[in-house]
Design a protein around this motif. Structure first.
Motif, PDB file in Angstrom:
ATOM      1  N   HIS A 117       0.908  -1.665  -0.171  1.00 50.15           N
ATOM      2  CA  HIS A 117      -0.203   0.020  -0.065  1.00 50.15           C
ATOM      3  C   HIS A 117       0.498   0.914  -0.272  1.00 50.15           C
ATOM      4  N   LYS A 118       2.042   0.987   0.402  1.00 52.30           N
ATOM      5  CA  LYS A 118       2.973   2.422   0.902  1.00 52.30           C
ATOM      6  C   LYS A 118       2.820   2.775  -0.839  1.00 52.30           C
ATOM      7  N   GLN A 145       9.807  -1.976   2.145  1.00 56.29           N
ATOM      8  CA  GLN A 145       8.117  -1.995   1.356  1.00 56.29           C
ATOM      9  C   GLN A 145       8.267   0.181   1.254  1.00 56.29           C
ATOM     10  N   SER A 235       5.255   6.531   7.456  1.00 54.91           N
ATOM     11  CA  SER A 235       4.226   6.069   7.991  1.00 54.91           C
ATOM     12  C   SER A 235       3.306   7.009   8.809  1.00 54.91           C
ATOM     13  N   GLY A 270       1.904  -1.272  11.808  1.00 56.72           N
ATOM     14  CA  GLY A 270       2.671  -0.386  12.599  1.00 56.72           C
ATOM     15  C   GLY A 270       3.259   0.344  12.677  1.00 56.72           C
ATOM     16  N   GLY A 271       3.321   1.374  11.911  1.00 56.74           N
ATOM     17  CA  GLY A 271       2.700   2.708  12.210  1.00 56.74           C
ATOM     18  C   GLY A 271       1.372   3.290  12.357  1.00 56.74           C
ATOM     19  N   GLY A 272       0.412   2.273  11.264  1.00 56.26           N
ATOM     20  CA  GLY A 272      -0.916   2.780  11.449  1.00 56.26           C
ATOM     21  C   GLY A 272      -1.359   2.749  10.497  1.00 56.26           C
ATOM     22  N   SER A 273      -0.157   3.033   8.577  1.00 59.37           N
ATOM     23  CA  SER A 273      -0.865   3.826   7.860  1.00 59.37           C
ATOM     24  C   SER A 273      -1.922   2.825   7.335  1.00 59.37           C
ATOM     25  N   ASN A 274      -2.040   1.694   6.795  1.00 57.27           N
ATOM     26  CA  ASN A 274      -2.592   0.948   5.432  1.00 57.27           C
ATOM     27  C   ASN A 274      -3.573   0.587   6.579  1.00 57.27           C
ATOM     28  N   GLU A 389       3.850  -9.134   7.487  1.00 50.71           N
ATOM     29  CA  GLU A 389       3.370  -7.913   8.082  1.00 50.71           C
ATOM     30  C   GLU A 389       1.370  -8.012   7.741  1.00 50.71           C
ATOM     31  N   SER A 418      -1.965  -5.476   2.640  1.00 47.73           N
ATOM     32  CA  SER A 418      -1.200  -4.146   2.636  1.00 47.73           C
ATOM     33  C   SER A 418      -0.621  -4.293   1.421  1.00 47.73           C
TER      34      SER A 418
HETATM   35  C1  LIG Z   1       4.616  -1.321   6.299  1.00 44.83           C
HETATM   36  C2  LIG Z   1       3.699  -2.394   6.166  1.00 44.83           C
HETATM   37  C3  LIG Z   1       2.698  -2.369   6.809  1.00 44.83           C
HETATM   38  C4  LIG Z   1       3.169  -1.311   8.244  1.00 44.83           C
HETATM   39  O1  LIG Z   1       2.954   0.168   8.489  1.00 44.83           O
HETATM   40  P1  LIG Z   1       1.115   0.822   8.511  1.00 44.83           P
HETATM   41  O2  LIG Z   1       2.109   1.978   8.353  1.00 44.83           O
HETATM   42  O3  LIG Z   1       1.309   0.701  10.131  1.00 44.83           O
HETATM   43  O4  LIG Z   1       0.162   0.304   7.454  1.00 44.83           O
HETATM   44  C5  LIG Z   1       2.103  -3.031   6.699  1.00 44.83           C
HETATM   45  N1  LIG Z   1       1.974  -4.346   5.859  1.00 44.83           N
HETATM   46  C6  LIG Z   1       3.255  -3.447   4.834  1.00 44.83           C
HETATM   47  C7  LIG Z   1       2.883  -4.986   3.512  1.00 44.83           C
HETATM   48  C8  LIG Z   1       4.245  -2.554   4.315  1.00 44.83           C
HETATM   49  O5  LIG Z   1       4.542  -2.188   4.174  1.00 44.83           O
END
Ligand SMILES: *Cc1c(COP(=O)(O)O)cnc(C)c1O
Length: 458
Positions: A117-118, A145, A235, A270-274, A389, A418
């Motif tokens: 998703h990044k 990623q 993130s 992780g950081g929360g973005s997805n 993840e 994600s």
């Molecule tokens: C970076 C990543 C995450 C964790 O980051 P969030 O900001 O929490 O989404 C999760 N899944 C994938 C595939 C990632 O690359």
């Protein structure tokens, strides 16, 4: 789009014209807004001026915005069209395997070249930096990623890209490095001797395998030291969560097209973005009275939400980036080398943290063995090898489906896939070797690390 019959559908594609034209800014609807950032220099609320040392104006505005919807620039939307709208699948074979009455759907964000998703935020950030005259971006990457996504975005918009990659990943995932180099990025293992903060770590511990906190310090220091260079974070920050909301906005439309609405939404955190990306558009409904649960799933070895404290903390090891109020395990916490590198951050998004604190969302933690059990079960039934993840979300979705089976409930479950795990096969190898161990978070570090939390008076 005509309403497809939900009983026959396996995947829902939308057309290009269904790509959202605006991102959803949840801050507009939050009863308690996230607390402001604090400058590590002055100890006061960080001003846009201070933040402009590393971010362009448009990003700073988004970071502080309370507008409900923010336009997606046409150049960014055009790039989104390479893979968006991403598909929404019904996990039919997984349902069958689990023999559950629940209907399980997943949004698949691994369908772009970088595999996660990044890229949704990388393109937006590269675009705004380019538009403000910046020539070069620095960043950190854990699992690789985010570095991959930013490399590709910088390449597209004609920016140089310097990536500080956490050393343990640099060693474990050489193909991620090659990928970034393919798109023209310079990749350095962190801690490195290119920066003061890197050298300070190496002096204390020449064998340091690095952490996201250290790599962030290096990337920020590099960006601050040059006028033509800004910094991009993959993130945690409000604008990153904002950019990711295309995921949930599309998922809502896709479910609507088959006359569905989820009872519960899962995403790894992780950081929360997805998590933000898939959950925030549904939380907008929740603020308006709809019953829906949103659950952030984190590793038991790095459990910021479920075991951390809600407090102001440093975002990086060298204490250079602005402080934020978030759930944190302490910025000195160096997570163990678990195989979901993208979830090894000591803190969490201030927005996600505030929502958790206020009871709008839930959180759950799993050990890595249970996560890989789920990953393999998913791969064998759905035919996609998931990122380690993302597999945290799969684990939680499977457990929810099994609960529904016990209760004989027709639950609708949505999770965010994600990314794919095709660069993570060495982690799968390790799992198959039978040597993978669950590293439980002991909490011993927490006591000493939170003693070092900064005292903040606003
Ligand atoms: C970076 C990543 C995450 C964790 O980051 P969030 O900001 O929490 O989404 C999760 N899944 C994938 C595939 C990632 O690359």
């Amino acid at each position: 789009m005509s309403k497809m019959r939900r009983d026959s559908v396996t995947k829902v594609f939308l057309s290009e014209s269904d790509i959202p034209k605006q991102w959803y800014n949840i801050v507009a609807d939050m009863p308690n807004k996230p607390e402001p950032y604090i400058s590590p220099m002055t100890g006061k609320v960080a001003t846009p001026d201070e933040m402009s040392a590393i971010f362009p104006k448009a990003i700073i505005e988004q970071e502080m915005s309370t507008e409900r919807f923010i336009d997606i620039p046409e150049e960014v939307r055009k790039m989104y069209a390479q893979w968006r709208p991403s598909p929404l699948y019904r996990a039919r074979n997984l349902e069958k395997l689990l023999d559950t009455p629940a209907r399980i759907y997943y949004k698949y964000e691994g369908v772009n070249a970088t595999g996660s998703h990044k890229l949704n935020s990388a393109l937006a950030q590269a675009y705004y930096n380019k538009a403000s005259g910046i020539k070069r971006l620095t960043t950190e990457t854990g699992a690789g990623q985010w570095g991959s996504a930013l490399s590709m975005a910088c390449n597209h918009f004609g920016l140089e890209c310097a990536v500080y990659m956490v050393k343990v990943s640099y060693q474990q995932k050489p193909y991620r490095r090659s990928f970034m180099q393919t798109f023209g990025a310079t990749v350095t293992a962190s801690p490195s001797n290119l920066t003061k903060s890197g050298r300070a770590i190496l002096e204390k511990d020449p064998e340091s395998t690095g952490s996201l906190g250290i790599a962030i310090s290096e990337a920020v220091e590099d960006a601050v030291s040059r006028n033509d260079t800004n910094y991009a974070l993959g993130s945690v920050l409000n604008h990153v969560c904002l950019h990711q909301t295309v995921i949930g906005l599309e998922a809502k439309k896709q479910l609507e097209a088959i006359d569905e609405y989820p009872d519960v939404v899962f995403a790894c955190c992780g950081g929360g973005s997805n998590f933000a990306g898939i959950a925030f558009p549904f939380l907008q409904d929740k603020f308006n009275g709809t019953k829906i649960r949103a659950v952030a799933v984190e590793p038991a070895a790095c459990p910021s939400l479920t075991k951390g404290v809600f407090a102001y903390d440093y975002s990086d090891t060298a204490k250079m980036a602005p402080l934020s109020k978030m759930y944190t395990l302490g910025s000195d916490f160096v997570p163990p080398g678990i195989h979901a590198g993208g979830l090894r951050y000591h803190g969490a998004s201030p927005i996600v943290s505030q929502l958790y604190h206020d009871g709008f969302i839930e959180a759950k933690a799993y050990g890595q063995k249970a996560v890989f059990d789920a990953a393999v079960m998913f791969a064998r039934s759905e035919g996609i090898v998931p990122a380690p993840e993302s597999s945290h979300a799969i684990r939680a979705a499977i457990d929810e489906a099994l609960l529904a089976k016990e209760a004989g409930e027709e639950k609708v479950i949505l999770f965010n896939l994600s990314g794919h795990g095709y660069f993570d096969m060495s982690s799968y190898d390790y799992y198959f070797s039978g040597e993978m161990e669950d590293i439980e978070y002991s909490g011993i570090d927490l006591e000493s690390n939170i003693k070092n939390l900064p005292k903040v008076e606003k």
